[in-house]
Write a protein that holds these residues in place. Structure first.
Motif, mmCIF file in Angstrom:
data_model
loop_
_atom_site.group_PDB
_atom_site.id
_atom_site.type_symbol
_atom_site.label_atom_id
_atom_site.label_comp_id
_atom_site.label_asym_id
_atom_site.label_seq_id
_atom_site.Cartn_x
_atom_site.Cartn_y
_atom_site.Cartn_z
ATOM 1 N N CYS A 110 28.619 51.032 6.791
ATOM 2 C CA CYS A 110 29.951 50.632 7.287
ATOM 3 C C CYS A 110 31.042 51.213 6.398
ATOM 4 C CB CYS A 110 30.069 49.108 7.330
ATOM 5 S SG CYS A 110 29.148 48.337 8.659
ATOM 6 N N TYR A 111 30.832 51.176 5.108
ATOM 7 C CA TYR A 111 31.795 51.704 4.146
ATOM 8 C C TYR A 111 32.006 53.207 4.374
ATOM 9 C CZ TYR A 111 34.005 52.098 -0.494
ATOM 10 O OH TYR A 111 34.874 52.318 -1.524
ATOM 11 N N TYR A 138 31.207 55.055 7.086
ATOM 12 C CA TYR A 138 31.791 55.344 8.396
ATOM 13 C C TYR A 138 33.272 54.988 8.442
ATOM 14 C CZ TYR A 138 27.629 56.932 10.802
ATOM 15 O OH TYR A 138 26.553 57.670 11.201
ATOM 16 N N GLY A 139 33.659 53.923 7.780
ATOM 17 C CA GLY A 139 35.081 53.573 7.723
ATOM 18 C C GLY A 139 35.883 54.683 7.076
ATOM 19 N N ASP A 140 35.380 55.202 5.966
ATOM 20 C CA ASP A 140 36.082 56.293 5.296
ATOM 21 C C ASP A 140 36.069 57.571 6.137
ATOM 22 O OD1 ASP A 140 36.742 54.675 3.225
ATOM 23 O OD2 ASP A 140 35.302 55.509 1.806
ATOM 24 N N GLU A 170 38.465 57.185 9.015
ATOM 25 C CA GLU A 170 39.833 57.183 8.502
ATOM 26 C C GLU A 170 40.400 58.599 8.412
ATOM 27 O OE1 GLU A 170 42.273 54.688 5.177
ATOM 28 O OE2 GLU A 170 40.410 55.616 4.522
ATOM 29 N N ILE A 204 41.112 45.723 2.597
ATOM 30 C CA ILE A 204 41.524 45.573 4.000
ATOM 31 C C ILE A 204 42.806 44.757 4.150
ATOM 32 C CG2 ILE A 204 39.205 45.941 4.910
ATOM 33 C CD1 ILE A 204 39.064 42.933 5.505
ATOM 34 N N TYR A 213 39.395 50.063 10.622
ATOM 35 C CA TYR A 213 39.073 49.947 9.200
ATOM 36 C C TYR A 213 38.924 48.479 8.813
ATOM 37 C CZ TYR A 213 38.999 51.739 4.411
ATOM 38 O OH TYR A 213 38.620 52.100 3.148
ATOM 39 N N LYS A 214 39.821 47.655 9.341
ATOM 40 C CA LYS A 214 39.738 46.220 9.077
ATOM 41 C C LYS A 214 38.489 45.620 9.721
ATOM 42 C CE LYS A 214 44.620 45.477 8.400
ATOM 43 N NZ LYS A 214 45.756 44.624 8.617
ATOM 44 N N LEU A 236 35.588 47.151 10.331
ATOM 45 C CA LEU A 236 34.437 47.519 9.504
ATOM 46 C C LEU A 236 34.440 46.743 8.186
ATOM 47 C CD1 LEU A 236 34.222 51.354 10.166
ATOM 48 C CD2 LEU A 236 32.540 49.631 10.807
ATOM 49 N N GLU A 264 31.542 44.400 6.794
ATOM 50 C CA GLU A 264 31.006 44.559 5.440
ATOM 51 C C GLU A 264 30.997 43.223 4.699
ATOM 52 O OE1 GLU A 264 32.706 47.794 3.018
ATOM 53 O OE2 GLU A 264 33.381 48.634 4.918
#
Length: 150
Positions: free
Chosen positions: A32-33, A35-37, A40, A110, A118-119, A121, A125
């Motif tokens: 998740c971390y 993929y969020g980055d 982004e 977040i 992003y929030k 994910l 997390e």
């Protein structure tokens, strides 16, 4: 090839060891971390700020910022491994401590703003990390006679 069905055949629900569950939770959190980055990068202006050497909203990128970010990612990767190999007592406390610290860091990140994906994910997390902390905190116990006979 057909599989047996009917009232006499049910799927076995095998018990998964707590160490494997903890490791899987660390891996899921890390995905998740990451993929969020990655997602982004599609936010307008993000690549331009990266090229300019800025980490929004923090400002210019420093070695310290990148070391901090790298430490968080390395901790998650190492915890996926240590969850499988560390002895139970140490394992339990490592997971509780690093799970809580990682959850606090994600919560701080977040709340700084950002796009909803992003929030989302980040919330996932945190849920994974709090599940991890609870699982480590409630680590199954065995009687002393069983433990010494292994």
């Amino acid at each position: 090839m057909s599989t047996p069905s009917g009232p006499n055949w049910t799927l076995e629900n095998t018990k998964v060891d707590v160490k494997i569950k903890l490791s899987a939770l660390w891996i899921a959190t890390m995905l998740c971390y990451i993929y969020g980055d990655y997602f982004e990068l599609y936010v307008p202006g993000k690549l331009h700020s990266m090229i300019d050497g800025k980490m929004l909203p923090l400002g210019p990128v420093t070695q310290g910022m990148l070391i901090g970010t790298s430490t968080m990612m390395a901790t998650q990767a190492l915890m996926a491994f240590f969850s499988l190999v560390a002895p139970p007592a140490l394992n339990r406390w490592l997971n509780v401590v690093f799970g809580l610290v990682s959850g606090l860091i994600v919560a701080m990140v977040i709340t700084q703003g950002g796009w909803m994906f992003y929030k989302l994910l980040g919330v996932v997390e945190i849920a994974l990390l709090m599940t991890l902390v609870r699982l480590a905190w409630t680590w199954p116990r065995c009687s002393l006679s069983l433990e010494t006979s292994r």
